[in-house]
Design an enzyme around this catalytic site. Structure first.
Site, PDB file in Angstrom:
ATOM      1  N   VAL B 150       0.875  -1.173   0.000  1.00 50.19           N
ATOM      2  CA  VAL B 150       0.000   0.000   0.000  1.00 50.19           C
ATOM      3  C   VAL B 150       0.910   1.220   0.000  1.00 50.19           C
ATOM      4  O   VAL B 150       1.936   1.232   0.682  1.00 50.19           O
ATOM      5  CB  VAL B 150      -0.908   0.028   1.248  1.00 50.19           C
ATOM      6  CG1 VAL B 150      -1.808   1.256   1.243  1.00 50.19           C
ATOM      7  CG2 VAL B 150      -1.738  -1.248   1.343  1.00 50.19           C
ATOM      8  N   CYS B 151       0.537   2.236  -0.788  1.00 46.20           N
ATOM      9  CA  CYS B 151       1.232   3.528  -0.740  1.00 46.20           C
ATOM     10  C   CYS B 151       2.725   3.337  -1.072  1.00 46.20           C
ATOM     11  O   CYS B 151       3.054   2.602  -2.000  1.00 46.20           O
ATOM     12  CB  CYS B 151       1.000   4.134   0.652  1.00 46.20           C
ATOM     13  SG  CYS B 151       1.184   5.926   0.753  1.00 46.20           S
ATOM     14  N   THR B 152       3.612   3.966  -0.315  1.00 45.04           N
ATOM     15  CA  THR B 152       5.039   3.843  -0.615  1.00 45.04           C
ATOM     16  C   THR B 152       5.608   2.475  -0.233  1.00 45.04           C
ATOM     17  O   THR B 152       6.807   2.243  -0.404  1.00 45.04           O
ATOM     18  CB  THR B 152       5.872   4.930   0.108  1.00 45.04           C
ATOM     19  OG1 THR B 152       5.683   4.798   1.517  1.00 45.04           O
ATOM     20  CG2 THR B 152       5.454   6.322  -0.332  1.00 45.04           C
ATOM     21  N   ALA B 201      -2.343   2.142  -4.553  1.00 43.08           N
ATOM     22  CA  ALA B 201      -2.011   3.573  -4.479  1.00 43.08           C
ATOM     23  C   ALA B 201      -2.000   4.004  -3.012  1.00 43.08           C
ATOM     24  O   ALA B 201      -1.920   3.167  -2.106  1.00 43.08           O
ATOM     25  CB  ALA B 201      -2.997   4.378  -5.317  1.00 43.08           C
TER      26      ALA B 201
END
Lengths: 274, 274
Positions: B150-152, B201
């Protein structure tokens, strides 16, 4: 090749002129030293921004407190404090995961925002019959700017007597219980604002409610920026999240998955739920 | 009047024929005794269902691991385990909140699903330069059914070498960094499925990704029921969550709110981010 990035140490976030400016303003970049908490208040009551307290209790649903906490923690100068009857890890309904309560209720006299999450049957019944917890909720509520709940957290607020004569929402499967047990009018909305009380529907609705609350605490532009900060552009792969559109089979399946995922108790007897 | 509900002790969840059936099947209702964990496997590898491991590291964003954990914990017989380099509380980027890591990486040899959350600059740089963590990720990835982020968190996967030549997504503000630093093609999608790797994202996208993953692990009907179980019928009060539609002012404001909400470090020196 794989580790060239470790030597360049570029910003992972593009366009962090803002971030860099914020950090540089503290004088820590360049000096290379750390000052714990320099950008935030250390205590729930000590900051310039809103003090947000999230009440954890045994058997809460993980996303209920953490979704709103993620959103509200981005409010300028906000502090988010996880609170429970006693300090320490508090387990979710599945028993798998624990969030740390940093403060006991005895340590917290004032909050700008109180958030009460929901839980499965065991957790909800446990909280709504815990007079110590209800007393604290009533006491804190007296001076909050906002008192809020997610999912069956509204049933806990109702048990504390805070929803008498009010309109509120709750988890879809608990609507009938809320309305028939308390002097509350259930509204099938994502969140319901009544005076200084805001109740959210089930689990994930806390994120929507928290963005709305952020707009009340700060302003619309800040809330919009927070929404972008957490990239909340929801695109669920299915469209099955609204109980009003769900057939009985889907509802039964949803409740069975919930029931089967929940541990009964780690510590003692299960409340009889005949 | 307020406490009449405590004597009736009705089901808080309406229509819990399903729930009651599930509980009754275990023989615990009526007997009034508790059997901890009777409805779930106790150990990450010991259950019949999927073992889901979430890697926590200092500075992660709270919703990144907890959103997917909420969804995936509802999969039949699933176990969700919070894992970190060492057991114990692991703090988020704001420093305010800690989730308990129940297992150290040394204790975990196998997972069906690995999920790596994202973080702010400090946390992401910390994880992507922690060779001990990267080595464990590579080792676990070899035998997972699904490796996810998730995310970075996708930047951490990339730093571990898992995204070479692949398409992936990440936090909107980190897309340029991901693509220019690694052999990765960024796609501005809610989640990207490439082989057995699924990247999501930013922050809240983990919930969408987890529902998609639930449909792969079980089936569409189960994923739809989970979506109803967590009442995921998103209705954000604003429409500002997509970076492609955001003007530069909103982006800068979002990144400034993020930066200002993040604590620098609780334990040591801040990585230089020039």
């Amino acid at each position: 090749m794989r580790h060239t990035h470790t030597t360049t140490r570029r910003n992972v976030l593009r366009g962090t002129a803002a971030a860099t400016a914020a950090l540089t303003a503290t004088g820590t970049i360049g000096a290379g030293t750390a000052h714990a908490g320099i950008l935030q208040a250390e205590s729930p009551a000590g900051g310039r921004g809103p003090s947000i307290g999230v009440l954890l209790y045994d058997g809460y649903s993980l996303l209920d407190p953490t979704g709103p906490a993620e959103v509200l923690s981005r409010l300028p100068d906000a502090t988010v404090t996880m609170i429970a009857e006693e300090r320490g890890p508090v387990r979710t309904d599945t028993g798998d995961v624990a969030v740390l309560a940093e403060r006991s209720i005895a340590e917290i006299d004032h909050l700008d925002v109180l958030l009460v999450p929901g839980a499965g049957d065991r957790g909800t019944v446990g909280a709504m019959t815990n007079e110590n917890l209800l007393k604290w909720i009533r006491r804190i509520h007296r001076h909050t700017r906002w008192t809020t709940s997610v999912c069956t957290g509204s049933i806990v607020l109702a048990a504390a007597g805070l929803l008498n004569g009010r309109r509120a929402t709750t988890y879809w499967a608990s609507a009938e219980y809320l309305q028939s047990t308390f002097d509350v009018t259930y509204l099938p909305q994502r969140y319901v604002h009544s005076g200084k009380i805001i109740t959210a529907a089930g689990v994930s609705a806390g994120v929507d409610m928290a963005l709305y609350l952020a707009s009340l605490i700060a302003d619309d532009d800040t809330a919009k920026a927070i929404q972008l900060a957490v990239e909340y552009d929801p695109q669920p792969p299915f469209g099955s999240g609204n109980a009003a559109d769900a057939d009985p089979q889907l509802k039964e399946r949803a409740l069975r998955l919930l029931a089967e995922s929940q541990s009964l108790s780690r510590t003692g007897s299960v409340p009889a739920v005949p």
